[in-house]
Write a protein that holds these residues in place. Sequence first.
Motif, PDB file in Angstrom:
ATOM      1  N   VAL A  72       0.839  -1.199   0.000  1.00  0.00           N
ATOM      2  CA  VAL A  72       0.000   0.000   0.000  1.00  0.00           C
ATOM      3  C   VAL A  72       0.870   1.244   0.000  1.00  0.00           C
ATOM      4  N   MET A  73       1.907   1.244   0.861  1.00  0.00           N
ATOM      5  CA  MET A  73       2.799   2.400   0.934  1.00  0.00           C
ATOM      6  C   MET A  73       3.457   2.662  -0.415  1.00  0.00           C
ATOM      7  N   LYS A  74       3.818   1.584  -1.084  1.00  0.00           N
ATOM      8  CA  LYS A  74       4.478   1.733  -2.376  1.00  0.00           C
ATOM      9  C   LYS A  74       3.551   2.417  -3.379  1.00  0.00           C
ATOM     10  N   SER A  75       2.267   2.011  -3.374  1.00  0.00           N
ATOM     11  CA  SER A  75       1.336   2.660  -4.303  1.00  0.00           C
ATOM     12  C   SER A  75       1.057   4.091  -3.889  1.00  0.00           C
ATOM     13  N   LEU A  76       1.073   4.322  -2.558  1.00  0.00           N
ATOM     14  CA  LEU A  76       0.758   5.664  -2.075  1.00  0.00           C
ATOM     15  C   LEU A  76       1.829   6.674  -2.481  1.00  0.00           C
ATOM     16  N   TYR A  77       3.060   6.199  -2.613  1.00  0.00           N
ATOM     17  CA  TYR A  77       4.139   7.121  -2.953  1.00  0.00           C
ATOM     18  C   TYR A  77       3.892   7.852  -4.258  1.00  0.00           C
ATOM     19  N   SER A  78       3.171   7.211  -5.188  1.00  0.00           N
ATOM     20  CA  SER A  78       2.945   7.891  -6.458  1.00  0.00           C
ATOM     21  C   SER A  78       1.927   9.015  -6.318  1.00  0.00           C
ATOM     22  N   HIS A  79       1.215   9.075  -5.189  1.00  0.00           N
ATOM     23  CA  HIS A  79       0.235  10.143  -4.997  1.00  0.00           C
ATOM     24  C   HIS A  79       0.784  11.287  -4.162  1.00  0.00           C
ATOM     25  N   ILE A  80       2.021  11.143  -3.669  1.00  0.00           N
ATOM     26  CA  ILE A  80       2.548  12.142  -2.747  1.00  0.00           C
ATOM     27  C   ILE A  80       2.590  13.541  -3.372  1.00  0.00           C
ATOM     28  N   GLY A  81       2.932  13.607  -4.665  1.00  0.00           N
ATOM     29  CA  GLY A  81       2.982  14.897  -5.336  1.00  0.00           C
ATOM     30  C   GLY A  81       1.654  15.617  -5.252  1.00  0.00           C
ATOM     31  N   LEU A  82       0.589  14.881  -5.530  1.00  0.00           N
ATOM     32  CA  LEU A  82      -0.740  15.470  -5.504  1.00  0.00           C
ATOM     33  C   LEU A  82      -1.080  15.997  -4.102  1.00  0.00           C
ATOM     34  N   ILE A  83      -0.761  15.204  -3.074  1.00  0.00           N
ATOM     35  CA  ILE A  83      -1.080  15.601  -1.703  1.00  0.00           C
ATOM     36  C   ILE A  83      -0.312  16.868  -1.331  1.00  0.00           C
ATOM     37  N   TYR A  84       0.994  16.872  -1.665  1.00  0.00           N
ATOM     38  CA  TYR A  84       1.815  18.033  -1.330  1.00  0.00           C
ATOM     39  C   TYR A  84       1.289  19.277  -2.028  1.00  0.00           C
TER      40      TYR A  84
END
Lengths: 298, 301
Positions: A225-237
């Motif tokens: 899950v964490m691995k997939s979440l990393y690709s969304h970090i840009g959007l969150i930031y």
Amino acid sequence: MLIKRFSVYILNLSIKIVLLLISVSSITSLRSLVYLNNNGGFSSSDFGFFPLNFLKTVYKTFTHLFSLYDSTFFYLGQEYAVFPYIIDTYIYTMVVLFSAFVLTILVSFLFSYAFLFFSKRFKRLFKSLLLLIDSIPDIIIILGSQLLVIQLYQATGFKLLRLYGFGSHVYLLPIICLSFVPIVMVIKIMIKIFEEEMEEQYVEFAIAKGLSQTTVILRHVIRNVMKSLYSHIGLIYWYMLSSLFIIEFLFQMQGFTPLLYRVSDSSLTSVAIIMILIPFGLLKAASFRFYERSVLND
Amino acid sequence: MTKDNRSKWILYSIFTFLFLLFIASFFLEFGVNQSIEPGKLIYSSDGKVLRPPLPSSLEHPLGTDKNGNDLLTKLIIGFKYTFIISIVVTFIRMLIGIFFSLSVLYFLRPLKAYIESLLTPFLYVPAFILFFLLASEEEIIINKYGSHFFTFYQVLIIVLIGTPPLIELLIKEFELLLNKDYVIASRLLGASKLHISIRQIFPVFKQRFYIVFLQQTIATIILLTHLGVFQVFIGGKAKGGIIGEEDDRFLSQSGEWGGMIGQSIFDMIHFPWLLIYPACAVVGLILLLNIIIKRLDRNQR
């Protein structure tokens, strides 16, 4: 061979950095594309389309970038020296931003973890609740929380939280407001990833082997899950960043973001934009490293 | 089957609701003859003078604004501006976005990495900062070209500042489609770029198109509220207060919803309903659009 590859890499990187600097300078010089400023004052004298003026300003901004460290600037009629001011406010803003970031990840993880154990009906209810909360723009959350604290204060005389900055630093309410909308966003993403992940074969196998569901989730599912979440970090930031501007404005905090739109010195604004993009770049690089390593391990 | 019907029914009722609201919005502003000035001072039963804004009552279900206008009427009138601005902006953005992303993919492929690093700051600088840089000094523009041009210019800027992120998004979407086997096969058989776009890309992209369109519309509505908070109103500012008693506070000229929220943030403590009802309206509109997105997304799968 290695040296050649290395030099090509360095060349590529430096081209990209120069392009980035030019791009940022041209963003902050955009004002001179449509406004002409003859008298050197704060207000412009003419409106139109001035490409030559724009190119000149980009050049000036770009060259001035490197001699910024001992200059001063005006903000709300007061003169400040660039150096201590920019660092102090930067640290304050980044503390707020990163606390909110960590809070977002923690809270949304807790919620989506609990979601796995909900009953089917409650899951559907929870999802429609998320849809409802997701429709509330960040501004309305911020104003609503301010209104709530004020009403509470008026009704009971109990001062729950500090509302406005006015010189000193406030932390709690801005951090909560800043993380509210991203939490909903991340919960939505996490639930989706969790649900997809729980149907994978390795989960079934582990449960069939007799491991408890908690062990399976904590040991095995979370990593993926964490691995997939990393690709969304840009959007969150990015989302947090754009709320940050409004929060610092509405809570009247002495933060970093006013440097990006309240200061007429375009070189200073460029530096501010680059500084605010640096943590994002680091996050992205870190997540890339992480991703690369996990791929290599596989 | 029944589930499908329910989904359709929900979609149609949302569309009808929005359409009726849209018609009502035009009717209330231009159809009804509004020669009656709104009552400015009202005397209560014990002889006290009540000044607008008034809280909600039977006569005015949502209360009145600072100039004594009924807030509900104001909200319905403002709806069409919010709606038209966000739809038009999104439509032009999509056209520009599709055109540019396809031309980057077809003709500028080797330069793609550099174009992306040139676009990166535009992606991560919040949109309203760009708006501030380009359209902050209103008086000069209004003095030179008039207020109609100013509104047009503001809308143009909103269109332009949202395009780079959209181009980035569309490049990613189209790249996925272009790498599909059937597209590669078609290209190898000698299909032209135009043919590939029209026959192979667009039919598949059509479903996604509606979803991206609605998401962009929501983003535009949120951008309008952000601009409103910084006292930037689409369509210009109007003098605030009953007799213009507050010189430094302005109202939104058009009364579009983002502006209505923005103009009342300073009255939050004394007249909370001025803020709460427009906020509810915006949340409701976004919720409806989100429900449509969810239904479309479910149909797609």
